[in-house]
Design a protein around this motif. Structure first.
Motif, short mmCIF file in Angstrom:
data_model
loop_
_atom_site.label_atom_id
_atom_site.label_comp_id
_atom_site.label_asym_id
_atom_site.label_seq_id
_atom_site.Cartn_x
_atom_site.Cartn_y
_atom_site.Cartn_z
N GLY A 1 7.51 -9.45 -7.73
CA GLY A 1 8.10 -9.95 -7.13
C GLY A 1 8.20 -9.53 -6.16
N ILE A 2 8.21 -8.00 -5.43
CA ILE A 2 8.94 -7.84 -3.56
C ILE A 2 7.36 -6.67 -4.00
CG2 ILE A 2 10.84 -7.56 -3.98
CD1 ILE A 2 11.58 -4.58 -4.17
N SER A 3 6.72 -6.60 -4.81
CA SER A 3 4.71 -5.69 -4.15
C SER A 3 5.56 -4.33 -4.37
CB SER A 3 4.43 -6.02 -3.19
OG SER A 3 4.59 -8.12 -3.47
N ARG A 4 5.91 -3.42 -4.19
CA ARG A 4 6.72 -2.17 -3.20
C ARG A 4 5.03 -0.92 -4.26
NH1 ARG A 4 9.83 2.16 -4.78
NH2 ARG A 4 10.89 1.22 -6.78
N ILE A 5 4.41 -1.12 -3.45
CA ILE A 5 3.40 0.28 -4.15
C ILE A 5 3.80 1.15 -2.94
CG2 ILE A 5 1.01 0.21 -3.46
CD1 ILE A 5 0.31 -2.76 -3.66
N PRO A 6 3.47 1.85 -4.08
CA PRO A 6 3.66 3.76 -3.95
C PRO A 6 2.38 3.78 -2.50
CG PRO A 6 2.37 3.76 -5.62
CD PRO A 6 2.55 1.66 -5.93
N ILE A 7 3.41 4.73 -1.37
CA ILE A 7 2.25 4.54 -0.65
C ILE A 7 0.29 5.85 -1.05
CG2 ILE A 7 1.98 6.18 1.71
CD1 ILE A 7 3.81 5.21 2.27
N PRO B 1 -1.75 1.31 2.32
CA PRO B 1 -0.46 0.43 1.71
C PRO B 1 0.89 1.02 2.81
CG PRO B 1 -1.20 1.78 0.33
CD PRO B 1 -2.34 1.98 2.10
N GLY B 2 1.52 0.07 3.17
CA GLY B 2 2.38 -0.24 3.94
C GLY B 2 3.95 0.41 3.44
N ASN B 3 4.77 0.28 4.10
CA ASN B 3 6.32 0.73 3.10
C ASN B 3 6.64 -0.54 2.93
OD1 ASN B 3 6.32 3.69 4.28
ND2 ASN B 3 6.67 3.23 5.95
N THR B 4 6.91 -2.21 3.99
CA THR B 4 7.75 -2.95 3.44
C THR B 4 6.69 -3.92 2.65
OG1 THR B 4 5.89 -4.02 5.27
CG2 THR B 4 8.00 -2.65 5.67
N PRO B 5 7.68 -4.60 1.69
CA PRO B 5 6.75 -5.56 1.01
C PRO B 5 5.24 -6.44 1.24
CG PRO B 5 9.47 -5.27 0.74
CD PRO B 5 9.36 -4.36 2.07
N HIS B 6 5.69 -6.80 2.66
CA HIS B 6 5.49 -7.71 3.44
C HIS B 6 3.93 -6.56 3.60
CE1 HIS B 6 4.69 -10.25 6.98
NE2 HIS B 6 3.50 -9.50 6.83
N ASP B 7 4.34 -5.63 4.19
CA ASP B 7 2.61 -4.96 4.19
C ASP B 7 1.81 -4.99 3.11
OD1 ASP B 7 3.44 -4.91 7.66
OD2 ASP B 7 4.00 -2.93 7.09
N ASN B 8 2.76 -4.51 1.81
CA ASN B 8 1.92 -4.49 0.48
C ASN B 8 1.22 -6.02 0.39
OD1 ASN B 8 2.04 -2.08 0.09
ND2 ASN B 8 4.16 -1.60 -0.93
N VAL B 9 1.72 -6.87 0.56
CA VAL B 9 1.04 -7.96 0.01
C VAL B 9 0.15 -8.12 0.92
CG1 VAL B 9 1.04 -10.58 -0.07
CG2 VAL B 9 2.88 -9.25 -0.61
N GLN B 10 -0.11 -7.48 1.97
CA GLN B 10 -0.75 -7.82 3.51
C GLN B 10 -2.09 -6.74 2.81
OE1 GLN B 10 -0.68 -8.77 7.26
NE2 GLN B 10 -1.87 -6.34 7.70
N PHE B 11 -1.83 -5.30 2.56
CA PHE B 11 -2.84 -4.66 2.07
C PHE B 11 -3.32 -5.34 0.93
CE2 PHE B 11 -3.00 -1.35 -1.26
CZ PHE B 11 -4.66 -0.67 -0.94
N LEU B 12 -2.41 -6.06 0.08
CA LEU B 12 -3.60 -5.99 -1.64
C LEU B 12 -4.10 -7.38 -1.52
CD1 LEU B 12 -0.68 -5.90 -4.21
CD2 LEU B 12 -2.52 -4.44 -3.90
N VAL B 13 -4.06 -7.74 -0.23
CA VAL B 13 -5.06 -9.13 -0.11
C VAL B 13 -6.57 -9.15 0.57
CG1 VAL B 13 -5.30 -11.25 1.36
CG2 VAL B 13 -3.23 -10.97 0.24
#
Ligand code: ADP
Ligand code: MG
Length: 722
Positions: free
Chosen positions: A443-449, A360-372
Motif C-alpha cells: 500500500g505504501i511501498s516501503r522498500i528497504p534501502i 530505492p528512496g526513503n519515501t513511498p513516493h520515491d519507491n514507487v518511482q524506483f519500482l517503475v
C-alpha cells in the motif's frame, strides 16, 4: 624464441624517475576547455547563452560560435597547440581526427592564427575512407562533422604535436548519421523525454531533466613490445592465432588484486596523469584474473561524456604503453585458454536534482518511482534481449560470450534475492515480509534501502542489478560503448513511454495504478529474470524453455538489429532511421568478414613462413641425429622411441600442410560469396573451425619442436615477463 632474447626482454632496464608531486585536484582537467575555463574566458552573456544551448533551450548561432571559437583558439595557443581537429567516432571502433593548422594568410605574405565559429561548428573530412554501410554513394563522398558542445574540447599531445580536439558528430551530406555519437545523443533525448513523461504521470513535478549515466570498467592486457612485434598474429589481428596456454595460467588465482609490478605501476601512473589532464576521473586500477591482465575504471559520468572518455581511455592506454616499451592489448580474447577482456558498462538514470532513479528512496513516493523505473528496465531487456545481444556482437567477442568465463550469449537479468522477493510480492499482491531486515507494505511501498552489501553479486550474469545501477557485462573490451548504450537508452525509453501510457490510462490514483500495472507486467516479463549460475549447461536448456534468444555467433545475432521490430523501435524514438540502422548492420557484417579474412590469411602466412620451416628443420635435425646415432651404436641398439618422436613430428607436419591448404581453398571460396550475410555465415561455419583445427596441430608442434628454433615467443614468455 631463443632463450637469450627472452632474457634481454626481461632485463630491459627500467628505472623509475620520481617526479615532483602535484595533487591531482590542482591539475585535473587542465587540458580541457571546461565550463570553468569558459566562465573565465567568455563574456558573461556568451557563457550563459552557451549553458542554455547545452541545456537544449536554444541553438548556438554563428555569433556565439565565433566568440567561443576565438576564446578556444587563444586558450589552445597558450597550451602550445598549432592545429585543431574535429574528433569523431566513425563506425569502426576507433576515433578519427583530421588536423588543420590555425594558420591563415591575411595578404602581403602575412599570416596569423585564426579560428572562426564556422570552423568550430563544422568540418569536412574526406568521408570516403570511413565505412558508411551503403549510405553514401561513391559520387557523393562528402561527409561533415559538427561540433558537439556538450563534450568539452581538449588538448592532445603526441610527441611534439599539440592539437586542439573538438568532439563532433559525423554526418553524410544528406544528414544521415555515419558515426556512433549521433544516435547516442538522440537516445539521450529519448530517455529524457520519456522519463519525464513517466515522472509526471507519477506526480513528480520537480525533476526537469533525466539522463543516463555510464561507468565503464575497462579490461586490457599489457605485454612487452618486444614480444608483440615478433608475433604477426598480435600485430595483424590483436590476438594470438596459435600458441599453447602456459602450464601455469590463472589456476593459482594469484594475479587478481595482487600487488602491481613497478613497471606496470609506472605505466598506470602515467596513464592516470594523462587522464586527469583530460578531465577523466580515473578511479580504480587493479590486476585482473589472468596474468598480465589489468582493469581501469573511472567514476561514472553522463552517458555522452562517459562514452567520449572511454574512447580516450583506450587511446591513452595504447599511447602510454608504447611510451613504456609495452603494448596494451584491448582485444576480447588475445590468448586462447586464458581469460579474455570485457567492459562492464554500469548504467543508470539520474535527474537534474542529483537523484539516481535506480536508487530505492526513503519515501513511498520515491519507491514507487524506483519500482517503475526498475521494471521499465527489466521489461526493456525482456522485449529486446535480441537487440542488446546484437549490440555487443563482434568476431572478437564471439570468443568470450558463452565461453564460461564471460556472460553467455543468453541475455538475462540478475536482481538478487531481496528485490526478487519484492517483485514476487507485488505480483502476488501480498504484503508479506520481504527479508528479515525489512518489510514491504504494498500500500505504501516501503522498500528497504539496498546497501551494496546485500545485493548479492552474481558474476555470471550478463545484466545484473547491483544496488543502484545495472551492470551490462557482455560488452567487449575494444568496443566503442556508444552503441550498447544507445540500445539500452532506446529500449528503456520505449518501456518508460509504454508504462507512462498504461499507468495514466489505468486510473486516477497514480501510485495505486502504477502498482496494478506493474503486477501485470511482472507476470509477463519474469522469464528474463535469473539469479542462478549463467555458466551452467542447465541454464541453456532452461532459457530455451523460457523462449529466451540464444544467438551464439555474430552472423547469427546481427540480423536481429534489422528486424521489423528493431526498425520500428529505433525509428519511433528517432534514434536511427531505417537507412541508418541497416547501414550499421552492413558495416558490422562486413567488418566481421574482413576480420576473419585477415585472421585466416595471417594464420596461413605464419604457418607457411614460420611454423612449417621451423618444424621441418627440427624434423631434419632429428632424422640426422637418429641416423648418426644408429651408425655409431650399430643395428643392435633399439632406436624405436626416438623414431617415434620423429614420426609424431612428421604426422603433425603432414596434417598442418593439409589443413593449411584447406584453409586457403575455403578462404578463396568465401571471397566468391556475394551476399555478405551468407559470407559471414561461411566464415563462421567453415573457416573458423578450420583455423581451430590447424591451430591444434601447430600447438602440438610447439610442444615437440626445440624451443631455441620455435619462431615466435610463447605464451609463458609473453604473459609472465614484463
Ligand atoms: P566491480 O564491478 O568491479 O566490483 P563496482 O561495482 O564497484 O566494481 O563498480 C563500480 C562501477 O560502477 C564504477 O565504474 C562506477 O563508476 C560505476 N557506477 C557507480 N554508480 C553508477 C551510476 N549511478 N551510474 C553508472 N555507473 C555507476
Ligand atoms: Mg563490475
Amino acid at each position: 624464441m631463443p632463450k637469450q632474447e627472452v632474457y634481454i626482454a626481461a632485463e630491459r632496464s627500467f628505472t623509475y624517475q620520481p617526479e615532483s608531486y602535484r595533487p591531482v585536484s590542482s591539475f585535473f582537467g587542465e587540458n580541457t576547455f571546461s565550463a570553468k575555463v569558459m566562465r573565465e574566458r567568455l563574456p558573461r552573456e556568451a557563457y550563459e547563452a552557451y549553458l542554455e544551448a547545452i541545456d537544449r533551450k536554444r541553438k548556438i548561432d554563428l555569433e556565439l560560435a565565433n566568440i567561443v571559437a576565438n576564446a578556444m583558439k587563444d586558450w589552445a595557443l597558450e597550451k602550445g597547440a598549432t592545429h585543431y581537429s574535429h574528433w569523431f567516432q566513425p563506425m569502426t571502433s576507433l576515433t578519427a581526427e583530421k588536423h588543420d593548422s590555425f594558420l591563415e594568410a591575411i595578404g602581403n605574405g602575412d599570416y596569423i592564427e585564426r579560428f572562426s565559429g564556422k570552423q568550430l561548428v563544422q568540418g569536412e573530412p574526406d568521408a570516403s575512407s570511413f565505412p558508411s554501410g551503403g549510405i553514401r554513394s561513391t559520387f557523393e563522398a562528402r561527409g561533415y562533422t559538427v561540433w558537439d558542445p556538450s563534450s568539452p574540447a581538449f588538448i592532445v599531445k603526441g610527441g611534439k604535436g599539440i592539437t586542439l580536439c573538438i568532439p563532433s558528430i559525423f554526418l553524410s551530406y544528406t544528414g544521415d548519421a555515419l558515426d556512433h555519437k549521433t544516435p547516442l545523443l538522440r537516445s539521450i533525448n529519448a530517455i529524457n523525454d520519456n522519463a519525464l513523461k513517466l515522472m509526471r504521470v507519477l506526480g513528480n513535478k520537480r525533476s526537469r531533466r533525466v539522463f543516463a549515466t555510464l561507468g565503464p570498467e575497462q579490461e586490457y592486457f599489457l605485454i612487452d613490445k618486444e614480444f608483440y612485434y615478433r608475433r604477426p598474429d598480435l600485430v595483424m589481428t590483436g590476438r594470438t592465432l596459435v600458441g599453447m596456454p602456459p602450464s601455469r595460467g590463472q589456476q593459482l588465482e594469484d594475479h587478481y588484486f595482487g600487488s602491481i609490478k613497478e613497471r606496470i605501476l609506472t605505466f598506470m601512473h602515467e596513464v592516470e596523469e594523462e587522464l586527469y589532464l583530460l578531465g577523466i576521473p580515473a578511479k580504480t586500477r587493479h590486476n585482473e584474473v589472468a596474468p598480465s591482465q589489468f582493469e581501469i575504471a573511472p567514476l561514472f559520468e553522463e552517458a555522452n561524456l562517459a562514452t567520449d572518455h572511454n574512447a580516450l581511455i583506450m587511446e591513452v592506454l595504447r599511447k602510454i604503453a608504447n611510451r613504456n616499451g609495452l603494448v596494451a592489448l584491448l582485444h576480447e580474447k588475445p590468448f586462447a585458454g586464458i581469460n579474455g577482456s570485457g567492459k562492464h558498462v554500469n548504467w543508470s538514470l539520474s535527474d537534474d536534482l542529483g537523484n539516481n532513479l535506480l536508487n530505492p528512496g526513503n519515501t513511498p513516493h520515491d519507491n514507487v518511482q524506483f519500482l517503475v523505473f526498475l521494471i521499465a528496465t527489466i521489461r526493456a531487456v525482456y522485449k529486446h534481449a535480441d537487440i542488446l545481444r546484437a549490440a555487443v556482437a563482434s568476431s572478437a567477442n564471439d570468443h568470450r560470450l558463452g565461453a564460461n568465463e564471460a556472460p553467455p550469449a543468453i541475455i538475462s537479468v540478475f536482481l538478487g534475492e531481496q528485490l526478487s522477493k519484492i517483485l514476487a510480492n507485488i505480483e502476488n499482491g501480498a504484503a508479506t515480509e520481504a527479508t528479515n531486515t525489512a518489510i514491504i507494505d504494498l500500500g505504501i511501498s516501503r522498500i528497504p534501502i539496498l546497501s551494496r552489501d546485500n545485493t548479492d553479486r552474481n558474476r555470471t550474469s550478463p545484466f545484473a542489478f547491483t544496488g543502484n545501477k545495472f551492470e551490462f557485462r557482455a560488452v567487449g573490451s575494444h568496443q566503442n560503448i556508444s552503441f550498447p548504450a544507445t540500445v539500452l537508452n532506446t529500449i528503456v525509453a520505449e518501456s518508460l513511454d509504454y508504462l507512462a501510457n498504461t499507468i495514466s490510462r489505468h486510473g486516477t490514483n497514480a501510485k495505486q495504478a502504477a502498482i496494478d500495472v506493474l503486477r501485470e507486467e511482472i507476470k509477463e516479463i519474469k522469464p528474463i529474470l535469473f539469479n542462478g549460475d549463467n555458466y551452467s549447461p542447465q541454464w541453456e536448456q532452461e532459457a530455451a524453455r523460457r523462449g529466451l534468444p540464444n544467438k551464439k555467433s555474430t552472423p547469427a545475432s546481427l540480423p536481429d538489429m534489422i528486424t521489423d521490430k528493431a526498425v520500428k523501435l529505433f525509428s519511433s524514438y528517432k534514434v536511427l532511421s531505417e537507412i541508418e540502422l541497416k547501414s550499421r548492420y552492413h558495416v558490422r557484417i562486413e567488418r566481421y568478414c574482413k576480420k576473419l579474412d585477415i585472421e585466416a590469411m595471417t594464420l596461413y602466412e605464419m604457418v607457411s613462413n614460420q611454423i612449417l620451416p621451423a618444424a621441418l628443420q627440427f624434423q631434419s635435425d632429428i632424422a640426422s641425429s637418429i641416423e648418426e646415432t644408429g651408425d655409431v651404436l650399430g643395428d643392435s641398439f633399439d632406436l624405436t622411441p626416438q623414431k617415434e618422436i620423429l614420426k609424431e613430428i612428421a604426422v603433425e607436419i603432414n596434417s598442418t600442410i593439409k589443413l593449411k591448404k584447406a584453409l586457403l581453398e575455403k578462404r578463396n571460396q568465401a571471397l566468391n560469396i556475394a551476399d555478405e550475410t551468407k559470407r559471414a555465415e561461411y566464415y563462421y561455419n567453415e573457416i573458423r573451425p578450420t583455423m581451430e583445427e590447424l591451430r591444434e596441430h601447430c600447438d602440438k608442434l610447439e610442444l615437440l619442436v626445440d624451443e631455441e628454433i620455435w619462431p615466435m615467443p610463447r605464451f609463458w614468455e609473453i604473459l609472465f615477463i614484463s
